[in-house]
Write an enzyme that holds these catalytic residues in place. Structure first.
Site, PDB file in Angstrom:
ATOM      1  N   SER A 125       0.820  -1.220   0.000  1.00  0.00           N
ATOM      2  CA  SER A 125       0.000   0.000   0.000  1.00  0.00           C
ATOM      3  C   SER A 125       0.853   1.268   0.000  1.00  0.00           C
ATOM      4  O   SER A 125       1.912   1.313   0.638  1.00  0.00           O
ATOM      5  CB  SER A 125      -0.886  -0.006   1.251  1.00  0.00           C
ATOM      6  OG  SER A 125      -1.417   1.265   1.485  1.00  0.00           O
ATOM      7  N   GLU A 127       0.271   3.662   1.700  1.00  0.00           N
ATOM      8  CA  GLU A 127       0.324   4.149   3.083  1.00  0.00           C
ATOM      9  C   GLU A 127       1.683   3.857   3.722  1.00  0.00           C
ATOM     10  O   GLU A 127       2.072   4.503   4.686  1.00  0.00           O
ATOM     11  CB  GLU A 127      -0.794   3.499   3.919  1.00  0.00           C
ATOM     12  CG  GLU A 127      -2.193   3.933   3.532  1.00  0.00           C
ATOM     13  CD  GLU A 127      -2.560   5.330   4.045  1.00  0.00           C
ATOM     14  OE1 GLU A 127      -2.036   5.735   5.079  1.00  0.00           O
ATOM     15  OE2 GLU A 127      -3.364   5.998   3.386  1.00  0.00           O
ATOM     16  N   TYR A 149      -1.714   0.188  10.439  1.00  0.00           N
ATOM     17  CA  TYR A 149      -1.958  -0.452   9.135  1.00  0.00           C
ATOM     18  C   TYR A 149      -0.731  -0.322   8.242  1.00  0.00           C
ATOM     19  O   TYR A 149      -0.259  -1.297   7.644  1.00  0.00           O
ATOM     20  CB  TYR A 149      -3.169   0.207   8.458  1.00  0.00           C
ATOM     21  CG  TYR A 149      -3.346  -0.189   6.995  1.00  0.00           C
ATOM     22  CD1 TYR A 149      -3.858  -1.433   6.659  1.00  0.00           C
ATOM     23  CD2 TYR A 149      -2.994   0.691   5.969  1.00  0.00           C
ATOM     24  CE1 TYR A 149      -4.013  -1.797   5.326  1.00  0.00           C
ATOM     25  CE2 TYR A 149      -3.157   0.334   4.634  1.00  0.00           C
ATOM     26  CZ  TYR A 149      -3.665  -0.910   4.324  1.00  0.00           C
ATOM     27  OH  TYR A 149      -3.806  -1.276   2.991  1.00  0.00           O
TER      28      TYR A 149
HETATM   29  P1  NDP Z   1     -11.316  -4.972   1.490  1.00  0.00           P
HETATM   30  O1  NDP Z   1     -11.310  -4.392   2.864  1.00  0.00           O
HETATM   31  O2  NDP Z   1     -12.462  -4.692   0.591  1.00  0.00           O
HETATM   32  O3  NDP Z   1     -11.175  -6.563   1.607  1.00  0.00           O
HETATM   33  C1  NDP Z   1     -10.342  -7.136   2.562  1.00  0.00           C
HETATM   34  C2  NDP Z   1     -10.439  -8.641   2.464  1.00  0.00           C
HETATM   35  O4  NDP Z   1      -9.602  -9.198   3.495  1.00  0.00           O
HETATM   36  C3  NDP Z   1     -11.854  -9.197   2.695  1.00  0.00           C
HETATM   37  O5  NDP Z   1     -12.036 -10.326   1.869  1.00  0.00           O
HETATM   38  C4  NDP Z   1     -11.817  -9.631   4.159  1.00  0.00           C
HETATM   39  O6  NDP Z   1     -12.648 -10.731   4.449  1.00  0.00           O
HETATM   40  C5  NDP Z   1     -10.366 -10.094   4.287  1.00  0.00           C
HETATM   41  N1  NDP Z   1      -9.940 -10.026   5.689  1.00  0.00           N
HETATM   42  C6  NDP Z   1      -9.860  -8.926   6.465  1.00  0.00           C
HETATM   43  N2  NDP Z   1      -9.465  -9.258   7.696  1.00  0.00           N
HETATM   44  C7  NDP Z   1      -9.321 -10.606   7.702  1.00  0.00           C
HETATM   45  C8  NDP Z   1      -8.958 -11.564   8.694  1.00  0.00           C
HETATM   46  N3  NDP Z   1      -8.645 -11.182   9.924  1.00  0.00           N
HETATM   47  N4  NDP Z   1      -8.936 -12.871   8.337  1.00  0.00           N
HETATM   48  C9  NDP Z   1      -9.223 -13.240   7.067  1.00  0.00           C
HETATM   49  N5  NDP Z   1      -9.577 -12.396   6.084  1.00  0.00           N
HETATM   50  C10 NDP Z   1      -9.626 -11.100   6.406  1.00  0.00           C
HETATM   51  O7  NDP Z   1      -9.938  -4.543   0.821  1.00  0.00           O
HETATM   52  P2  NDP Z   1      -9.634  -4.167  -0.718  1.00  0.00           P
HETATM   53  O8  NDP Z   1     -10.209  -5.215  -1.590  1.00  0.00           O
HETATM   54  O9  NDP Z   1      -9.970  -2.746  -0.937  1.00  0.00           O
HETATM   55  O10 NDP Z   1      -8.037  -4.260  -0.738  1.00  0.00           O
HETATM   56  C11 NDP Z   1      -7.366  -5.485  -1.059  1.00  0.00           C
HETATM   57  C12 NDP Z   1      -5.971  -5.447  -0.485  1.00  0.00           C
HETATM   58  O11 NDP Z   1      -5.253  -4.337  -1.037  1.00  0.00           O
HETATM   59  C13 NDP Z   1      -5.897  -5.277   1.028  1.00  0.00           C
HETATM   60  O12 NDP Z   1      -4.810  -6.024   1.512  1.00  0.00           O
HETATM   61  C14 NDP Z   1      -5.655  -3.794   1.211  1.00  0.00           C
HETATM   62  O13 NDP Z   1      -4.982  -3.531   2.436  1.00  0.00           O
HETATM   63  C15 NDP Z   1      -4.779  -3.503   0.012  1.00  0.00           C
HETATM   64  N6  NDP Z   1      -4.834  -2.122  -0.500  1.00  0.00           N
HETATM   65  C16 NDP Z   1      -6.038  -1.572  -0.851  1.00  0.00           C
HETATM   66  C17 NDP Z   1      -6.109  -0.285  -1.336  1.00  0.00           C
HETATM   67  C18 NDP Z   1      -7.403   0.327  -1.780  1.00  0.00           C
HETATM   68  O14 NDP Z   1      -7.411   1.530  -2.100  1.00  0.00           O
HETATM   69  N7  NDP Z   1      -8.499  -0.426  -1.864  1.00  0.00           N
HETATM   70  C19 NDP Z   1      -4.885   0.529  -1.486  1.00  0.00           C
HETATM   71  C20 NDP Z   1      -3.669  -0.175  -1.164  1.00  0.00           C
HETATM   72  C21 NDP Z   1      -3.664  -1.458  -0.689  1.00  0.00           C
HETATM   73  P3  NDP Z   1     -14.143 -10.558   5.051  1.00  0.00           P
HETATM   74  O15 NDP Z   1     -15.031 -10.282   3.872  1.00  0.00           O
HETATM   75  O16 NDP Z   1     -14.420 -11.884   5.676  1.00  0.00           O
HETATM   76  O17 NDP Z   1     -14.106  -9.410   6.013  1.00  0.00           O
END
Ligand code: NDP
Length: 320
Positions: A125, A127, A149
């Protein structure tokens, strides 16, 4: 037929990446944390749920992951699962750090133990950079993370690089800047403002409460950003890439654009200092020239066009 495992498949990027890989003819295995409790709403919105094989997997349990890699023999793993909210990471720093780091080392250990030819994508990210002196941010900008984060993502990023350098495993980190879509969770800025503003325009809500809207961010469109994830794993050499639009926009400009589009008076905006974060990045934007040059990723979309797409999609969704 290639097999891809996607962790975090129920999230915004997981849904769009699944759609892309299915179109390319992949067998898509989605790891979910709870096969009964995980919400498949985003995948259902794209009408692809029945084309995916779901597996419950605890990413904090190495044995669980090893067993599933042996069973499915994936060609590629896209690790998107993370506690992905900066704000939530200040409320739950230990859980954020624990999950976002240990899950990564477990997946990479599993690859090392089961099959070192599996290609691995890590969702890094912007961030991670945090406090920066020089803009735009490139792949070589030093990191100074400003939230739990960001710290967790920086550690995960270096773990992925370490497995590449130590064991020759094909790991790529996509350093993504903010990217939005209708599938973004409702607590993220653009989605929240669009949702709440539509409610104001329909007299279902009085005002919009926001935190610091003077900050600037580099925003893009999620369905286009997932293409870059796939491209990284198709290149002969693993590497890390910044994925961004290359421009920053002030949150205030986004808000004004949405209010104007929906015909709402600007006096409905309330600045609420209790929504400010303990530390905040003032301005951030990246340089996407490496991904364009090396992987041929094209991106010229203006974010105000993206906002218009999101408003139209959300208006249609809310009236269906
Ligand atoms: P979302 O928050 O929409 O999705 C996160 C996913 O991770 C969900 O499927 C969630 O599952 C799963 N998850 C969260 N916590 C846990 C846990 N403790 N155990 C198992 N699964 C977990 O994120 P995005 O799709 O927007 O982002 C995808 C990735 O990219 C992430 O790693 C994010 O940090 C990174 N990112 C995103 C950016 C953005 O602008 N969107 C920018 C930079 C990086 P559940 O549905 O069960 O909660």
């Amino acid at each position: 037929m290639k097999t891809a495992i996607i962790t975090g498949i129920t999230g915004q990027d997981g849904a769009y990446l699944s759609q892309l890989l299915l179109k390319k003819g992949y067998r898509v295995i989605g790891f979910v944390r709870n096969s009964k409790g995980s919400s498949l709403t985003k995948l259902s919105y794209l009408r692809i749920t029945d084309q995916i094989i779901f597996e419950e997997c605890n990413l904090l349990d190495l044995v669980n992951i090893v067993g599933l890699l042996k069973r499915y023999k994936p060609d590629e793993i896209y690790n998107l699962a993370a506690q992905s909210s900066v704000k939530a990471s200040f409320d739950q720093p230990i859980a954020t750090i624990e999950f976002n780091i240990i899950s990564v080392i477990n997946l990479l250990e599993a690859i090392r133990l089961v099959d070192q030819k599996i290609k691995y994508y890590q969702a890094s990210s912007s961030e991670m950079f945090g406090k920066v002196d020089d803009l735009p941010i490139t792949e070589n900008t030093p990191m100074h993370p400003l939230s739990p984060y960001a710290i967790s993502k920086a550690a995960a990023h270096w773990i992925a690089i370490n497995y590449r350098e130590s064991y020759g495993i094909f790991t790529c980190c996509g350093i993504l800047f903010n990217h939005e879509s209708i599938l973004r969770d409702k607590n993220f800025f653009t989605k929240k403002v669009i949702n709440d503003s539509i409610e104001i325009s329909r007299s279902q809500r009085g005002v919009l409460r926001v935190g610091n809207i003077d900050i600037r961010r580099d925003f893009g469109y999620a369905p286009r950003y997932v293409e870059a994830m796939w491209l990284m794993l198709q290149h002969p050499t693993p590497d890390d890439y910044i994925i961004c639009s290359g421009k920053s926009i002030q949150l205030r400009q986004i808000l004004h654009h949405i209010f104007k589009r929906l015909g709402i008076d600007q006096n409905k905006i309330i600045i609420d200092e209790s929504l400010y974060r303990p530390t905040e990045i003032e301005n951030i934007y990246g340089d996407n020239s490496k991904v364009k040059k090396v992987l041929g990723w094209e991106y010229t979309t203006d974010f105000f066009e993206v906002i218009d797409i999101l408003i139209d999609e959300q208006l249609k969704y809310k009236t269906e």
